[in-house]
Structures are given as C-alpha cells and as structure tokens.
Design an enzyme around this catalytic site. Structure first.
Site, mmCIF file in Angstrom:
data_model
loop_
_atom_site.group_PDB
_atom_site.id
_atom_site.type_symbol
_atom_site.label_atom_id
_atom_site.label_comp_id
_atom_site.label_asym_id
_atom_site.label_seq_id
_atom_site.Cartn_x
_atom_site.Cartn_y
_atom_site.Cartn_z
ATOM 1 N N LYS A 1 -34.521 -30.074 23.197
ATOM 2 C CA LYS A 1 -33.729 -28.934 22.739
ATOM 3 C C LYS A 1 -33.414 -29.137 21.269
ATOM 4 O O LYS A 1 -32.838 -30.142 20.879
ATOM 5 C CB LYS A 1 -32.451 -28.876 23.551
ATOM 6 C CG LYS A 1 -31.536 -27.765 23.160
ATOM 7 C CD LYS A 1 -30.530 -27.590 24.258
ATOM 8 C CE LYS A 1 -29.326 -26.818 23.808
ATOM 9 N NZ LYS A 1 -28.273 -26.917 24.812
ATOM 10 N N ASP B 1 -19.918 -22.542 30.990
ATOM 11 C CA ASP B 1 -21.014 -21.568 30.949
ATOM 12 C C ASP B 1 -21.894 -21.678 32.192
ATOM 13 O O ASP B 1 -23.102 -21.796 32.109
ATOM 14 C CB ASP B 1 -21.827 -21.754 29.661
ATOM 15 C CG ASP B 1 -22.508 -20.456 29.217
ATOM 16 O OD1 ASP B 1 -22.219 -19.405 29.821
ATOM 17 O OD2 ASP B 1 -23.324 -20.513 28.286
#
Ligand SMILES: *[C@@H]1O[C@H](CO)[C@@H](O)[C@H](O)[C@H]1NC(C)=O
Ligand SMILES: *[C@@H]1O[C@H](CO)[C@@H](O)[C@H](O)[C@H]1NC(C)=O
Ligand SMILES: *[C@@H]1O[C@H](CO)[C@@H](O)[C@H](O)[C@H]1NC(C)=O
Ligand SMILES: *[C@@H]1O[C@H](CO)[C@@H](O)[C@H](O)[C@H]1NC(C)=O
Ligand SMILES: *[C@@H]1O[C@H](CO)[C@@H](O)[C@H](O)[C@H]1NC(C)=O
Ligand SMILES: *[C@@H]1O[C@H](CO)[C@@H](O)[C@H](O)[C@H]1NC(C)=O
Length: 667
Positions: free
Chosen positions: A369, A465
């Site tokens: 990432k 989240d």
C-alpha cells in the site's frame, strides 16, 4: 500517549529482514508480533507461553514472515543460528509433558499435528513423510518407545518425523565434565541450535541460564539440510501437553541466517512466576523490608519508564531507522510490484493505492500500500498504522508484514489476500456470490477480529472504518479486517477525543457525526451496517430510486415490523440458507444500528449472540427499556405486543432518524 508506550517496546525487539541475512532478537515478547495458534499466548509480562497449564493442548508461535533459507544459485541451505531461553513448569516435580520443539517449517504454524507425544509437530498420518519438509530440535520430557526415545529428558534432532535422527540426555559439558540437567526443573535454560551450511553440520547446545554457552555442544551431527528445507521457510516453536498440566515458556529468542544469532540480554528477559507456593510465614517475617524494597523498585521502574519515554520522543524523528516490525528495501518492493505498474494495482482508497507484488527472492505474495504523498496526515497515519498493526495479531485481521519509507513515500507491506475484498462478492452484479454458511462465517470472523481490537488487546483500538470493502478474504474465505490507517490507540478507560470525523457515510453512527467522537459503540454501529450489507447484498445507502437515496437499515426495519424480516435477504442466497441464522444476523444488525449508543450491544455480546452462546434479546422488549429503537423515520414500536409504560417519556430528539443524522452530519 499510547503510541509511545508501544514504541518503547520495539527497542527490545530488533528485527531486520533482508534477502539472505534475516535476523531478529526478542529479549522478552512484550507486544511482539508473532503468529500464534492453539494455546500459545503472550503473558502480560512478556513471556511467550506455548501451553497454558491445560491437558492435551498444542501451541505454536512463529516469526510472522517467511525466511529465505536457500541460496537460489547453489540450492544449498545457508548457515543459520538461533538461541532461546525456555522453561517448563508442571503440576508435578517429577513428571511433565510433552516438551518444546524449535521448528523450521514450510508453513506458518503446523496445521497437520496432534498434541501429546506428537509435540504439535506431526500427526499419525504424516509422521515420517518426506513431504513434510520439517526440521526440529526437540526438548522432550516423556519417554515414547514408539518413537525410539532414549529417556524422558532428552534433546533430539528431528527431520520429518518424531523418531530423532540423533538425541542426547539433557545436560552440558563444563570444566568438571558432563552435568545432567532436568528439562522439567522449572528453571530457565538456554538452547543454541547452529547449522553450518558449508560443513553441513548441526550443533545443539544446552545450558542453565546463568552459565553462558558451553565450549562443546551437547549434540553434533553431520546432515545436509538442503534436501529437507524449502527455500522459503518459517521458524518458530511448537509445544504440547498430554495428561499432565504443564506450561511451556519461551522467554527470549534470537535468530540469524548467515551468521551468529545475537546474544540474548539475559537480565532483560521477563521473570517466570516463582516456583512453589506462597510462603506466608516468611512473608510476614520479612514483610516490612520487602515493602520498602518494592517501593524502591517501583521508584526505579518509574524513572526507567520516564527515561525510555524520553528516548522515544527522540526516536520518532528517525523512526524508520531501526525500529518497527520489519523494514523492507524499497528496491525489493519496486521489483516485487514491477515498478508499481498499473497492471499490478489492486485498488485505491482514501489513503493510497494498493499494488500486488511478489517478493523477488522468497516469491512471497504481498500487497503493497502506497500512502499518497498528498494525504493530509500521511506520516501520522503511517506511524499509527505501523504501531498498531505491527503489534496486533488475530486470525481475522490482515497481517502487516512490514514497511518502507523513502523520500516521503510511505509503503506498507501486507500479506496478500488472494480473494480480495468482500464488497466485490456482494453487489454490482458479482461474478461469484457467497452462500449463507460462507457469509455467516465471515460475519463471525470479522466480529471476533473487532472484539479483539476492542477488548482483547491491551489497548482499545477503535477501527473507525468497518465496511465490506475493508474486509478481505484469505485463501480459506475467512474475513479479515484491513485498513487500520484510521485507527487510533486508546488506553482502556480513557475518553477518546478527536477533532475530525473519519469514516464512510452510511456507516457513521449519528452521535459520531454529531460529536466527531469515534468510540467502540460507533464501531458497533458500523458493524451493524456491515452485517446488513452481508445479508442483504446491498450498500447501506443506495443512490437513486424515486425517493432519492434508499437507506438499507430503514428498509430492513420496515420488513421486520411487517413480520417479514427474511424478505430483506439477498435474493442471490437462493434457498440454501438457515432462516434462524439469517434472522439472527438481521435482528442483531438492527440492534447494533440503534441510534442510542448505550443501547447497542458490545462486540463481546455480538460475538456471543453470533456464536449462539446467548440468545438474542427480543427487540420489542429492548425498545421498552432503552427509549426505543429509532432506526426509521419517526418509527414507533406500536406493533410490538407490548405497550409502553406511561411513565416512559420518549424525548423527541431521540426519535430523530439516522437518515436525518447521516444526511445532515455526514461529510
Ligand atoms: C488454554 O488455552 C485454551 C486454548 O486456547 C483455552 O481454551 C483455555 O481456556 C485456556 N485455559 C486457561 C486456563 O487459560
Ligand atoms: C550462492 O552460491 C553461489 C555458487 O555456489 C555463490 O557464488 C554465491 O556466493 C552464493 N551466495 C550467497 C549469498 O551465499
Ligand atoms: C512423582 O512424585 C509423586 C509424589 O510427589 C509420587 O507419588 C510419584 O510416584 C512420582 N512419580 C514418578 C514417576 O516418579
Ligand atoms: C517445498 O518444496 C517441495 C519440493 O521442493 C514442494 O513440493 C512443496 O510444495 C514445497 N512446500 C511448500 C509449502 O512450499
Ligand atoms: C506423504 O504425504 C503426501 C502429501 O501429503 C502424500 O501424497 C503421500 O501419500 C504421503 N506418503 C506416505 C508414504 O504416506
Ligand atoms: C545423569 O543422568 C543419567 C541418566 O540420564 C544417569 O545415568 C547418571 O547417573 C546421572 N548423573 C548424575 C551425576 O546424576
């Protein structure tokens, strides 16, 4: 503040993963990141406890990243060296079971294994099979004639089977000759295992913790490990108990490929519990001096703590230099992802793009990432993510393998999850849909991962989240929570305070949008929306339709009110489902979506409901005891077979709907 505490810990564990000279050292395992399974756990004072004083258990602990063991050119196994300190505690002074094994295995953990005499290493079908590719050094405390054991207190070298290639009675050579050691004495002892890749020689040495490494090994044999080990292997420990209550501890561990494992700092290792019971009379006699002594110790500890904290503040600046879980070379990551080629792009989210990669030497698949440079708080998020994930370990969390930072570029390396994110299986005309038992398993898995974050780790981690696109599926289709970029660490019991709302519309609890505070209950709210997604195969808010946006929770609520809650189920589920389970998850989701945070269950309760350990309370009953469930547009519970007690006043503010809160307060 909690960040600091965690980071101090990294000073104790130095880890370097490079291509052909991997090394790591754990002087104690405080908040270390190791793969654990079975009965293995860390104690609060930083011991690795492989078995927990229970019978017929096995426990494994492995260094989380694979290690390159072979020279790809010559195909021969590199030299390696390891040392560790262990202790075995048993309910009887003269009897224990079954032992500890240092293991080199092609897999993280040893899936096909049994406890008891199999030492958690093999089972009755694969013992002796050359396709095991397992090398072990056993500290065996039971005599098993079926495996040709020499006695009930020996050290042995095992290759693919429990019948040792060579073994020796436990002990060591000192200036005064050979000295016996009792593995089950309960006292800590140190083991050295060394493999010479040129001479193809294995040496194993044992000694009490305080005598240093003896000159000569206890056990030495010539054996080429090249045909046995694969190129990429995992290292760790296995332990098992039989019919005697025993605990197996590892206090410190150091390992190195192509070199000598770093010496352990014996004085820094965690302390074992005292041997023997409490000696109360003595405590009385020496009580006062002891109290004084502990006071002095506490002051000293506090001073050390402060010094360490100070050290941290300075370290933060060059955080990336020596500490943190594992540091990857940028070159390797660039090679792995073919220069971050568009074709390797797995997806991109709010915090950066994710690429698929294959590490150049180990051929391990990873997801890299790249946190966007523009990201407003790139560095802070990066540090938070490293610190939190690096220490978290749970089968329903995506493991963070390491990181890299270069010229302001931030990269995180995760285990690659072959099946991608869950949302792809739920909506937008999925190519593959999941059946009910798969969905139920994923739901339970994510619940237990979130429960771990909320309650089982030493600090409360609010995920912030939770949503289907943040749940990744591993090879066995287990749901794993990913993307902890938004997490902040909170100490248990302190009031979390944040300044801005992060999260995704549709999953944000009304009070979260209102106050900007993310809490474990706002996570529970999001988990409710997630469960609805999984069962209904729809997003929490679907755009379009005559009435504008359609709110999933309102719709499910209305179905429930009509007594047709199963109507809201994903039509793709077909006929092969368990109505009781579908209903359970839908009702639980409604409960989690309660606009009143206190009325939502905790993740502990959610797990209990999903595991069917505790029956789900009647939704109608709850509405009476907690100001009403207020999912929908000013909905009441008039259809419930109960009437409201007259004393109960439902404040008007509480009946304002989630829809309003969401649409007005969301980003
Ligand atoms: C020991 O570990 C097993 C497996 O994780 C668990 O079921 C059991 O409750 C534990 N026992 C104790 C005494 O902690
Ligand atoms: C691997 O083996 C080749 C040939 O034997 C040798 O030249 C090379 O130095 C070795 N590499 C390492 C890292 O040991
Ligand atoms: C172990 O000790 C107990 C007493 O503590 C004794 O009863 C038992 O026979 C001993 N067992 C062995 C195998 O020596
Ligand atoms: C280990 O290597 C053997 C052959 O070299 C291969 O068949 C096996 O699949 C490998 N095991 C793993 C887990 O990679
Ligand atoms: C060894 O294991 C392999 C793979 O699990 C299996 O195919 C094979 O039949 C086993 N061999 C023996 C002798 O059991
Ligand atoms: C050491 O143990 C062996 C058995 O393992 C025994 O024969 C020997 O007498 C013991 N030596 C001493 C000094 O206790």
């Amino acid at each position: 503040m909690s960040l600091k505490v965690v980071t101090v810990v990294f000073l104790l564990a130095t880890i370097v993963v490079a291509s052909d000279d991997t090394s790591f050292t754990y002087n104690g395992f405080q908040s270390s990141y190791l793969y654990l399974d079975g009965s293995a756990e860390f104690t609060t004072n930083g011991m690795l406890k492989l078995t927990n004083h229970t019978k017929q258990q096995k426990g494994h602990a492995f260094f989380p990243s694979p290690i390159v063991f072979k020279n790809t050119t010559s195909g021969s196994v590199f030299s390696f060296s390891t040392t560790f300190v262990f202790a075995i505690r048993s309910e009887f002074p003269n009897l224990s079971g079954h032992g500890i094994v240092f293991v080199v295995s092609p897999t993280k953990g040893v899936p096909h294994s049994l406890p008891s005499q199999y030492l958690g290493l093999f089972d009755d079908t694969n013992n002796g099979n050359n396709s095991n590719h397992i090398f072990g050094v056993e500290l065996d405390t039971i005599l098993n004639t079926e495996f040709g054991d020499i006695n009930d207190n020996h050290v042995g070298v095992d290759v693919n089977e429990l019948k040792s290639v060579k073994s020796a009675a436990a002990g060591y050579y000192s200036d005064e000759g050979f000295k016996n050691l009792s593995l089950i004495s309960g006292y800590p002892m140190q083991v050295w295992v060394e493999y010479d890749g040129l001479k193809k020689q294995i040496d194993v040495t044992l000694a009490p913790i305080n005598v240093g490494k003896p000159e000569g090994p206890l056990l030495s044999l010539s054996k080429d490990l090249s045909p046995i080990l694969n190129s990429s292997m995992y290292v760790g420990f296995s332990s098992s108990t039989g019919s005697i209550l025993s605990s197996h501890y590892v206090l410190g561990w150091s390992f190195k490929v192509n070199g000598k494992a770093q010496q352990l700092a014996i004085s820094e290792l965690p302390m074992l519990p005292r041997l023997g019971g409490k000696e109360e009379s003595k405590v009385l006699i020496v009580g006062l001096p002891l109290i004084l002594l502990s006071l002095i110790l506490m002051v000293a500890l506090a001073v050390v703590h402060v010094i360490k904290r100070k050290k941290f503040t300075e370290l933060l600046e060059d955080w990336e230099q020596d500490y943190g879980p594992h540091r990857f070379k940028y070159k390797d990551l660039s090679l792995a992802t073919k220069g971050f080629r568009e074709k390797e792009l797995l997806g991109s989210g709010g915090f950066g793009r994710v690429y698929k990669g294959v590490m150049p030497i180990s051929k391990i698949e990873v997801a890299v990432k790249k946190v966007s440079r523009e990201s407003r708080q790139g560095m802070r998020e990066f540090v938070a993510e490293i610190v939190s994930i690096g220490c978290l370990r749970h089968r329903n969390l995506v493991p963070l393998l390491g990181y890299c930072r270069r010229k302001g570029e931030l990269l995180l390396v995760y285990d690659y999850m072959p099946n991608g994110s869950l949302d792809k299986y739920l909506y937008n005309k999925p190519r593959v849909t999941l059946n009910w038992s798969q969905r139920f398993k994923i739901t339970k898995g994510v619940a237990s991962g979130l429960f771990y974050l909320h309650e089982e780790w030493e600090q409360v981690v609010v995920h912030r989240d939770i949503k289907a696109s943040n749940v990744l599926l591993d090879a066995e289709l287990n749901g794993r929570l990913g993307d902890f970029g938004l997490s902040r660490l909170y100490e248990h019991g302190t009031d979390p305070h944040t300044t801005h709302v992060v999260g995704t519309l549709g999953y944000l609890a009304p009070e979260h949008t209102r106050t900007g505070k993310a809490t474990t209950s706002s996570d529970v709210f999001a988990f409710g929306a997630f469960m609805l997604e999984v069962v209904c195969g729809r997003r929490p808010i679907e755009k379009g339709g005559e009435s504008g946006s359609e709110i999933l929770v309102d719709w499910v609520y209305n179905c429930w009110k009509k007594g047709e809650i199963l109507e809201s189920m994903d039509p793709n589920l077909g006929a092969n489902y368990r109505p009781d389970e579908v209903e359970l998850v839908l009702k639980l989701a409604l409960l989690c979506s309660h606009s009143e945070p206190l009325a939502r269950p905790s993740m502990r309760q959610v797990v209990q409901y999903l595991e069917k350990d505790v029956p789900l309370p009647d939704l109608c009953m709850l509405s009476l005891s907690s100001n009403g469930l207020t999912f929908g547009l000013h909905e009441d519970f008039q259809d419930c077979p109960m009437s409201y007690p007259s004393s109960m006043n439902r404040p008007i503010s509480h009946t304002s709907s989630i829809v309003e809160s969401l649409l007005s307060g969301g980003r």
